[in-house]
Design a protein around this motif. Structure first.
Motif, PDB file in Angstrom:
ATOM      1  N   ARG A   1       1.839   7.904  -5.199  1.00 45.41           N
ATOM      2  CA  ARG A   1       1.405   6.585  -4.093  1.00 45.41           C
ATOM      3  C   ARG A   1       1.662   6.915  -2.729  1.00 45.41           C
ATOM      4  N   ILE A   2       2.707   7.457  -2.519  1.00 46.16           N
ATOM      5  CA  ILE A   2       2.695   7.079  -1.035  1.00 46.16           C
ATOM      6  C   ILE A   2       1.529   8.165  -0.632  1.00 46.16           C
ATOM      7  N   THR A   3       1.204   9.186  -0.703  1.00 53.08           N
ATOM      8  CA  THR A   3       0.650  10.607  -0.227  1.00 53.08           C
ATOM      9  C   THR A   3      -1.095   9.643   0.566  1.00 53.08           C
ATOM     10  N   PRO A   4      -1.407   8.479  -0.483  1.00 56.31           N
ATOM     11  CA  PRO A   4      -2.998   8.568   0.132  1.00 56.31           C
ATOM     12  C   PRO A   4      -2.352   7.245   0.690  1.00 56.31           C
ATOM     13  N   ALA A   5      -1.845   6.655   1.198  1.00 58.33           N
ATOM     14  CA  ALA A   5      -0.805   5.331   1.733  1.00 58.33           C
ATOM     15  C   ALA A   5      -1.327   5.503   3.379  1.00 58.33           C
ATOM     16  N   PHE A   6      -0.352   7.247   2.969  1.00 62.51           N
ATOM     17  CA  PHE A   6       0.287   7.752   4.741  1.00 62.51           C
ATOM     18  C   PHE A   6      -0.869   8.089   5.544  1.00 62.51           C
ATOM     19  N   GLU A   7      -3.038   7.855   4.992  1.00 61.09           N
ATOM     20  CA  GLU A   7      -3.572   8.247   5.907  1.00 61.09           C
ATOM     21  C   GLU A   7      -3.747   7.071   6.992  1.00 61.09           C
ATOM     22  N   CYS A   8      -3.300   5.814   6.319  1.00 62.28           N
ATOM     23  CA  CYS A   8      -3.116   4.514   8.181  1.00 62.28           C
ATOM     24  C   CYS A   8      -2.771   5.202   8.931  1.00 62.28           C
ATOM     25  N   PHE A   9      -1.817   6.370   8.975  1.00 65.84           N
ATOM     26  CA  PHE A   9      -0.899   6.699  10.531  1.00 65.84           C
ATOM     27  C   PHE A   9      -1.981   7.905  10.875  1.00 65.84           C
ATOM     28  N   TRP A  10      -2.971   8.196  10.799  1.00 65.92           N
ATOM     29  CA  TRP A  10      -4.152   9.417  10.418  1.00 65.92           C
ATOM     30  C   TRP A  10      -5.345   9.179  11.696  1.00 65.92           C
ATOM     31  N   ASP A  11      -4.733   9.277  12.954  1.00 69.89           N
ATOM     32  CA  ASP A  11      -5.642   8.874  14.699  1.00 69.89           C
ATOM     33  C   ASP A  11      -6.742  10.221  14.655  1.00 69.89           C
ATOM     34  N   SER A  12      -7.736  10.319  13.568  1.00 68.39           N
ATOM     35  CA  SER A  12      -9.191  10.984  13.644  1.00 68.39           C
ATOM     36  C   SER A  12      -9.844  11.144  15.242  1.00 68.39           C
TER      37      SER A  12
ATOM     38  N   ASP B   1       0.876  -1.050   0.246  1.00 68.70           N
ATOM     39  CA  ASP B   1      -0.226   0.293  -0.230  1.00 68.70           C
ATOM     40  C   ASP B   1       0.891   0.756   0.117  1.00 68.70           C
ATOM     41  N   GLY B   2       2.060   1.216   0.327  1.00 67.70           N
ATOM     42  CA  GLY B   2       2.931   2.711  -0.011  1.00 67.70           C
ATOM     43  C   GLY B   2       3.834   2.839   1.204  1.00 67.70           C
ATOM     44  N   VAL B   3       4.098   2.461   2.289  1.00 74.32           N
ATOM     45  CA  VAL B   3       4.209   3.427   3.200  1.00 74.32           C
ATOM     46  C   VAL B   3       5.649   1.844   4.021  1.00 74.32           C
ATOM     47  N   LEU B   4       6.797   2.210   4.548  1.00 75.08           N
ATOM     48  CA  LEU B   4       7.783   1.632   5.001  1.00 75.08           C
ATOM     49  C   LEU B   4       7.910   0.769   6.292  1.00 75.08           C
ATOM     50  N   THR B   5       8.605  -0.124   6.307  1.00 76.42           N
ATOM     51  CA  THR B   5       7.514  -1.403   7.446  1.00 76.42           C
ATOM     52  C   THR B   5       8.677  -1.813   7.759  1.00 76.42           C
ATOM     53  N   ASP B   6       9.072  -2.070   8.726  1.00 79.02           N
ATOM     54  CA  ASP B   6       9.668  -3.195  10.247  1.00 79.02           C
ATOM     55  C   ASP B   6      11.440  -2.612   8.570  1.00 79.02           C
ATOM     56  N   VAL B   7      12.292  -1.345   8.815  1.00 83.92           N
ATOM     57  CA  VAL B   7      13.356  -0.681   8.460  1.00 83.92           C
ATOM     58  C   VAL B   7      14.225  -1.316   9.227  1.00 83.92           C
ATOM     59  N   PRO B   8      15.042  -1.534   9.073  1.00 83.42           N
ATOM     60  CA  PRO B   8      16.158  -2.572  10.148  1.00 83.42           C
ATOM     61  C   PRO B   8      17.560  -1.924  10.286  1.00 83.42           C
ATOM     62  N   GLU B   9      18.390  -1.464  10.683  1.00 85.60           N
ATOM     63  CA  GLU B   9      19.309  -1.005  11.496  1.00 85.60           C
ATOM     64  C   GLU B   9      18.832   0.289  12.319  1.00 85.60           C
ATOM     65  N   TRP B  10      19.583   0.968  12.568  1.00 84.82           N
ATOM     66  CA  TRP B  10      19.325   2.426  13.896  1.00 84.82           C
ATOM     67  C   TRP B  10      18.423   3.377  13.121  1.00 84.82           C
ATOM     68  N   ALA B  11      17.004   3.138  13.660  1.00 86.69           N
ATOM     69  CA  ALA B  11      16.359   4.677  12.836  1.00 86.69           C
ATOM     70  C   ALA B  11      16.691   5.290  14.361  1.00 86.69           C
ATOM     71  N   ILE B  12      16.989   6.796  14.194  1.00 84.48           N
ATOM     72  CA  ILE B  12      17.493   7.134  15.476  1.00 84.48           C
ATOM     73  C   ILE B  12      16.383   8.321  15.680  1.00 84.48           C
ATOM     74  N   ILE B  13      16.345   9.214  14.835  1.00 84.37           N
ATOM     75  CA  ILE B  13      15.034  10.393  14.126  1.00 84.37           C
ATOM     76  C   ILE B  13      15.951  11.384  15.636  1.00 84.37           C
ATOM     77  N   ASP B  14      15.994  11.461  16.323  1.00 81.63           N
ATOM     78  CA  ASP B  14      16.512  12.644  17.607  1.00 81.63           C
ATOM     79  C   ASP B  14      16.665  11.100  19.257  1.00 81.63           C
ATOM     80  N   TRP B  15      17.259  12.017  20.220  1.00 81.36           N
ATOM     81  CA  TRP B  15      17.079  10.767  21.457  1.00 81.36           C
ATOM     82  C   TRP B  15      15.944  11.134  22.031  1.00 81.36           C
ATOM     83  N   SER B  16      14.680  11.959  21.022  1.00 79.44           N
ATOM     84  CA  SER B  16      13.157  11.888  21.979  1.00 79.44           C
ATOM     85  C   SER B  16      13.195   9.912  21.677  1.00 79.44           C
ATOM     86  N   SER B  17      11.591   9.510  23.184  1.00 78.11           N
ATOM     87  CA  SER B  17      10.958   8.842  22.694  1.00 78.11           C
ATOM     88  C   SER B  17      10.118   8.649  21.680  1.00 78.11           C
TER      89      SER B  17
END
Length: 828
Positions: A567-578, A508-524
């Motif tokens: 392709r990703i843009t409409p798929a990203f709606e799966c993360f929307w908490d209405s 459906d066009g989103v990333l899942t189970d990306v390995p290695e170290w996804a730090i983003i930053d040090w926040s939780s």
């Protein structure tokens, strides 16, 4: 006298010590030659390089240090004109070469198994009328056994600790007309692989065709401490140099500080000096001293006052000097960041020990030109200056994370350094150097998380989001510099890196189970399962890649990337908490998880996947202090102590210690740059001055730099410096319009201050802006598009203009373009 250019053939060849040396250990080799002159030349250019590092002297005066860090297979050289330091008669050219042996934060060992690349080597090239100056038969060398080191300890033991026994060192080798005993003709350092023909002249494996360093020499002021104190800590057990000082500092915490004479009183009486510079510096520690022969002086470099209860992230940096007797002088060969230098003299002491004139000679990439920012709001001005100072401390031969602990060239951190340099330094060559050096993909296309050092060499796991931030830095530099050929050379790596993520894309066009170290930053934040943050950052990268590809004429690549974004843009709606009207961090086993962060929602906005009607409501939620909570996987919380957090991390546990159903996790300073980008994109840049005031918490107790995280970390961390660029790009609204058009947008936020002025670098010179009330004055070396407060777009050619931002009325117009600085292709 001339060399025929940077790519001319080399007359000198790589040379090494004739004596056997252990290439697995740190060793230093002294090289020297004589230049006999009947008259002094007006010019005598040379080229020089070494593995791993060199210090060059002519007649005892230090000329330079290098080469800059880099991968061994694309090594660099430096150029000097040594004529000003030559005299009639005998001249001595001396070079000290350090070979680190073991990889460290700033050096990556070549994969040669023998010969060139496995021990200290030097190459010098000179004009044909000075054949003895090019490395060859006239050069002499001798390994020096005065130096040793201790093994590095993890990430925080990033550089070798210098141990110098001055009893074994005679500095006369740098200046004496005749070489002392022990010097012998150099040996040729040649390649030994099949087909090498024992070649020693560049180009040769492993260093290839040596490249010019392509950027300014490092420089800096000599700084003396604000406060010097002496303490007698009592008996201290001897350990490694830095540990010994740390133990003394811990013991000294129980003793009374004395402000008296800086010397010991007896042979069984250790003495501890502390020198506080009042702010973080980065450079070479040097001092004069007087001590009996054999006196041991241990040094530790500290980023803040020593606290024996907080040693988990204590820098492992320092030195040991063993006195030769009488007056001595020490100047470190390695740069270090510090605020405090602690020096310990331990028994047996055979007499008085005195330390004089301890100082730090800063060694940083220069800030050039007239970039500036001033405001009637003193806090905003402090923030701009602190961000520039923080990046300056982390601008050397690469952009580094921090000067005090690591000095590593992290690939993703540098997106903030790049943004700051673009608005605060007219010299952009270090940006190009770092972007090109980071363009060093693994076989699978992913970039290392840190380059030109131990981490890249080890081929360790990477940080996937750091590669995406590297691409964003390339995009920022492209829009500002217009350096199409440089950008075109980066795009093949960008394409392979973006393609790497496709293997983790769901149908459906989103990333899942990306390995290695996804730090983003040090926040939780959470990135397991389907990740909103990684998907959004990848989408932004695809959109930027499409824009860059279209700009340089790679239309097929641009279409493919744009199709993926669509392709990703409409798929990203799966993360929307209405219910919460926000995007959640992640989805596991098909179920939305409740964690919500600034990072996920800001990344979604900058990626362009958020419908326009949601933008402002999301931003207002993300900036509601009552809803925000600061949490980090590496920091304690009111309910979970630090030791438990550290153990959780080691066990792969991410423990929720906040109200996950009601609170939003705040981004740490690094990812706040994305948050502010999102706030501006949502049309609420007016909120940014208030958000930036949070950084004032770092500017206490004399510090003039930004720390790593809100609650812990180093006090001078480059990735935290976003206020400097945000004040220019978002608050004053000064930024390039787009890639195809060579023009700037100017969109000041109303009511930010009574008045604000800024001089902002462009690739055509400084763009000057002054805002007083609603009156805008612009002095621009290129066309500008001014966005007024009532929604108009006023286009003006290069020149000086005055406009009322409230109405768009032209107050004064002087369309003639002003003189530019003469910069070409984004460089000084």
């Amino acid at each position: 006298m001339q060399l025929e250019g940077d790519r001319a053939s080399w007359r000198g060849g790589w040379v090494g010590a004739p004596q056997s040396v252990d290439g697995s250990r740190l060793h230093r080799v002294a090289f020297r030659t004589r230049v006999d002159l009947a008259t002094t030349p007006t010019s005598l250019p040379i080229r020089i390089s070494a593995d791993s590092r060199y210090v060059l002297w002519v007649n005892g005066r230090e000329i330079g240090r290098g080469p800059v860090r880099g991968q061994p297979y694309r090594w660099t050289f430096d150029s000097y004109d040594i004529a000003p330091d030559l005299t009639v008669g005998v001249n001595v050219v001396a070079v000290l070469v350090t070979f680190y042996g073991s990889e460290n934060a700033i050096w990556q060992r070549s994969r040669a198994v023998d010969g060139l690349g496995t021990r200290a080597a030097l190459v010098v090239d000179a004009p044909s009328d000075q054949p003895g100056l090019s490395t060859g038969g006239d050069w002499l060398a001798q390994p020096l056994d005065a130096w040793s080191t201790t093994p590095a300890r993890g990430l925080l033991g990033a550089l070798p600790i210098e141990i110098l026994d001055q009893r074994l060192l005679n500095d006369a080798w740098k200046t004496a007309p005749a070489a002392s005993a022990g010097f012998a003709p150099v040996g040729s350092a040649h390649a030994t692989h099949p087909g090498s023909s024992r070649r020693s002249r560049p180009p040769v494996y492993p260093y290839g065709a040596l490249r010019p360093r392509g950027m300014a020499p490092l420089e800096g002021a000599v700084v003396s401490p604000d406060v010097a104190r002496v303490t007698r800590p009592g008996p201290v057990d001897e350990h490694t140099p830095v540990d010994t000082v740390h133990r003394a500092l811990s013991a000294a915490a129980q003793w009374r500080d004395e402000q008296g004479p800086e010397q010991s009183t007896g042979p069984a009486d250790p003495i501890l000096w502390t020198f506080d510079f009042g702010r973080v510096l980065s450079g070479f520690v040097e001092f004069d001293f007087e001590a009996p022969e054999g006196t041991v002086l241990d040094l530790a470099y500290l980023e803040r006052s020593f606290d024996p209860s907080k040693t988990r992230y204590l820098p492992v940096a320092g030195a040991r000097v063993i006195a030769s007797g009488g007056r001595g002088r020490f100047r470190a060969l390695e740069t270090n960041g510090l605020r405090i230098v602690a020096v310990l003299a331990t028994p047996p002491l055979r007499g008085a020990v005195t330390i004089q004139q301890l100082r730090v000679h800063e060694h940083l990439y220069p800030i050039s030109g007239g970039a500036s920012y001033s405001s009637s709001d003193a806090d905003l001005e402090r923030l701009w200056r602190a961000g520039r100072r923080t990046v300056h401390l982390n601008s050397v031969d690469a952009f580094t994370d921090c000067p005090t602990r690591e000095q590593r060239a992290w690939v993703g951190d540098a997106v903030v350094h790049t943004a700051v340099q673009l608005v605060a330094n007219e010299d952009w060559r270090l940006i190009e150097r770092h972007l090109e050096m980071s363009d060093s993909p693994r076989p699978d296309g992913m970039l290392p998380m840190s380059v030109a050092g131990d981490i890249e060499s080890a081929g360790r796991y990477s940080i996937p989001d750091w590669s995406l931030h590297w691409l964003h830095a390339v995009w920022l530099y492209a829009r500002t510099s217009k350096r199409a050929e440089f950008i075109r050379a980066r795009l093949p790596t960008a394409e392979r890196m973006l393609t790497w993520f496709e293997q983790y894309m769901t149908p459906d066009g989103v990333l899942t189970d990306v390995p290695e170290w996804a730090i983003i930053d040090w926040s939780s934040v959470f990135t397991t399962g389907k990740s909103a943050i990684l998907t959004a950052l990848w989408t932004r990268g695809l959109a930027e890649f499409a824009e860059l590809s279209e700009w340089v004429g790679n239309h097929g690549n641009a279409r493919r990337a744009s199709n993926l974004v669509a392709r990703i843009t409409p798929a990203f709606e799966c993360f929307w908490d209405s219910d919460r009207q926000l995007y959640v961090d992640h989805i596991v086993d098909g179920c939305q998880q409740p964690a919500v962060s600034q990072a996920a929602n800001a990344a979604a906005i900058v990626a362009g996947v958020v419908p326009p009607d949601r933008l402002e409501p999301i931003v207002l939620r993300l900036t509601d202090e009552d809803a925000l909570v600061t949490r980090g996987w590496n920091s304690a919380s009111p309910t979970v102590p630090l030791d438990r957090k550290i153990q959780d991390r080691a066990d792969g546990v991410q423990r929720v210690d906040w109200d996950v159903n009601r609170q939003i996790v705040r981004a740490e300073p690094f990812f706040s740059s994305v948050v502010h980008e999102a706030v501006a994109k949502a049309g609420r840049a007016d909120l940014i001055p208030g958000l930036l005031r949070r950084w004032l918490t770092f500017l206490e107790d004399g510090y003039d730099t930004f720390g790593e995280c809100w609650e812990w970390g180093t006090p001078a961390h480059g990735w935290s410096s976003t206020p400097t660029s945000d004040l220019v790009r978002h608050v004053l609204g000064i930024r390039p319009q787009d890639l195809p058009r060579d023009a700037y947008l100017i969109e000041p936020v109303p009511g930010q201050a009574d008045w604000t002025t800024a001089d902002v670098p462009t690739h055509r010179g400084l763009l000057s802006v002054e805002v007083r009330g609603s009156h805008l004055r612009v002095d621009a070396p290129l066309p500008v598009v001014i966005k007024t407060w009532d929604g108009q777009s006023v286009e003006r050619a290069a020149g000086t203009h005055r406009i009322d931002l409230a109405t768009g009325a032209l107050v004064t117009s002087v369309p003639e373009p002003r003189a530019t600085t003469g910069r070409t292709e984004g460089r000084t």
